[in-house]
Design a protein around this motif. Structure first.
Motif, PDB file in Angstrom:
ATOM      1  N   HIS A 116       0.838  -1.202   0.000  1.00 44.28           N
ATOM      2  CA  HIS A 116       0.000   0.000   0.000  1.00 44.28           C
ATOM      3  C   HIS A 116       0.878   1.260   0.000  1.00 44.28           C
ATOM      4  O   HIS A 116       0.602   2.214  -0.728  1.00 44.28           O
ATOM      5  N   SER A 117       1.921   1.255   0.814  1.00 48.73           N
ATOM      6  CA  SER A 117       2.801   2.434   0.899  1.00 48.73           C
ATOM      7  C   SER A 117       3.583   2.636  -0.394  1.00 48.73           C
ATOM      8  O   SER A 117       3.731   3.773  -0.851  1.00 48.73           O
ATOM      9  N   ASP A 118       4.072   1.546  -0.984  1.00 48.56           N
ATOM     10  CA  ASP A 118       4.796   1.658  -2.259  1.00 48.56           C
ATOM     11  C   ASP A 118       3.895   2.236  -3.347  1.00 48.56           C
ATOM     12  O   ASP A 118       4.317   3.089  -4.124  1.00 48.56           O
ATOM     13  N   ALA A 119       2.656   1.766  -3.391  1.00 51.05           N
ATOM     14  CA  ALA A 119       1.718   2.250  -4.404  1.00 51.05           C
ATOM     15  C   ALA A 119       1.390   3.728  -4.199  1.00 51.05           C
ATOM     16  O   ALA A 119       1.301   4.493  -5.165  1.00 51.05           O
ATOM     17  N   LEU A 120       1.242   4.136  -2.950  1.00 54.01           N
ATOM     18  CA  LEU A 120       0.977   5.546  -2.666  1.00 54.01           C
ATOM     19  C   LEU A 120       2.170   6.406  -3.077  1.00 54.01           C
ATOM     20  O   LEU A 120       2.007   7.456  -3.713  1.00 54.01           O
ATOM     21  N   TYR A 121       3.355   5.949  -2.751  1.00 52.24           N
ATOM     22  CA  TYR A 121       4.586   6.643  -3.156  1.00 52.24           C
ATOM     23  C   TYR A 121       4.648   6.768  -4.687  1.00 52.24           C
ATOM     24  O   TYR A 121       4.922   7.844  -5.220  1.00 52.24           O
ATOM     25  N   PHE A 122       4.381   5.677  -5.395  1.00 55.89           N
ATOM     26  CA  PHE A 122       4.415   5.689  -6.855  1.00 55.89           C
ATOM     27  C   PHE A 122       3.379   6.667  -7.414  1.00 55.89           C
ATOM     28  O   PHE A 122       3.660   7.450  -8.319  1.00 55.89           O
ATOM     29  N   THR A 123       2.176   6.630  -6.846  1.00 55.03           N
ATOM     30  CA  THR A 123       1.106   7.522  -7.300  1.00 55.03           C
ATOM     31  C   THR A 123       1.496   8.989  -7.136  1.00 55.03           C
ATOM     32  O   THR A 123       1.268   9.810  -8.026  1.00 55.03           O
ATOM     33  N   VAL A 124       2.090   9.314  -6.008  1.00 55.37           N
ATOM     34  CA  VAL A 124       2.496  10.706  -5.756  1.00 55.37           C
ATOM     35  C   VAL A 124       3.637  11.110  -6.687  1.00 55.37           C
ATOM     36  O   VAL A 124       3.654  12.240  -7.176  1.00 55.37           O
TER      37      VAL A 124
END
Length: 168
Positions: free
Chosen positions: A96-104
């Motif tokens: 979840h954190s990796d995906a949020l980082y990628f999205t940002v």
């Protein structure tokens, strides 16, 4: 301020609690499409409330601090689900954190390159996000700024009417 913090906290909590890594292709696509429709509806409601607000500028800040996290978390959720469906979708597994980082990083156009979309499906979703980012940064901000201006003008007109037409 409490409403803004509460909304953002609730959105992040729901994002981290959802079992996104147990999704199907149909569920992932539905989530993204329904989420984007919900985002457009959220913006429409927010513009309406900006126009009616006592302080349109403050209401616009509140609107943006709710809608932008919603948008980012929607794409983050899609990336978590895509990565679970096909481990080769991205250059590495996504939490979840990796995906949020990628999205940002995509949203901010920084794109460090440490996480990359590898499959056609992942690239299409990232492309949709990039196009939607442009719409948000351009059209949505223009609409919200316009709503603030119209709200302030309406407020000034109302104040002038109440004071008997004698200016501000």
């Amino acid at each position: 301020m409490a409403r803004v913090v509460g909304s953002a906290t609730a959105l992040v909590a729901v994002y981290y609690l959802l079992p996104l890594d147990h999704s199907s292709v149909a569920a992932t696509l539905t989530m993204l499409l329904v989420g984007l429709a919900g985002f457009v509806a959220l913006l429409a409601v927010q513009v309406h409330s900006i126009l009616r607000a006592r302080d349109p500028g403050l209401r616009a800040v509140e609107a943006m601090s709710t809608s932008i996290p919603f948008f980012l978390l929607l794409f983050s959720a899609s990336y978590v689900a895509l990565a679970a469906l096909s481990p080769t979708s991205f250059g590495e597994p996504l939490s979840h954190s990796d995906a949020l980082y990628f999205t940002v990083t995509v949203f901010s156009t920084v794109g460090f390159g440490d996480i990359t979309a590898k499959t056609e499906a992942a690239r299409l979703v990232v492309t949709v996000q990039m196009l939607a980012d442009l719409v948000i940064l351009g059209l949505a901000l223009k609409i919200i700024v316009g709503a603030v201006r119209r709200g302030r003008q309406r407020r000034a007109d109302t104040d002038r009417t109440r004071s008997g037409g004698h200016g501000r």
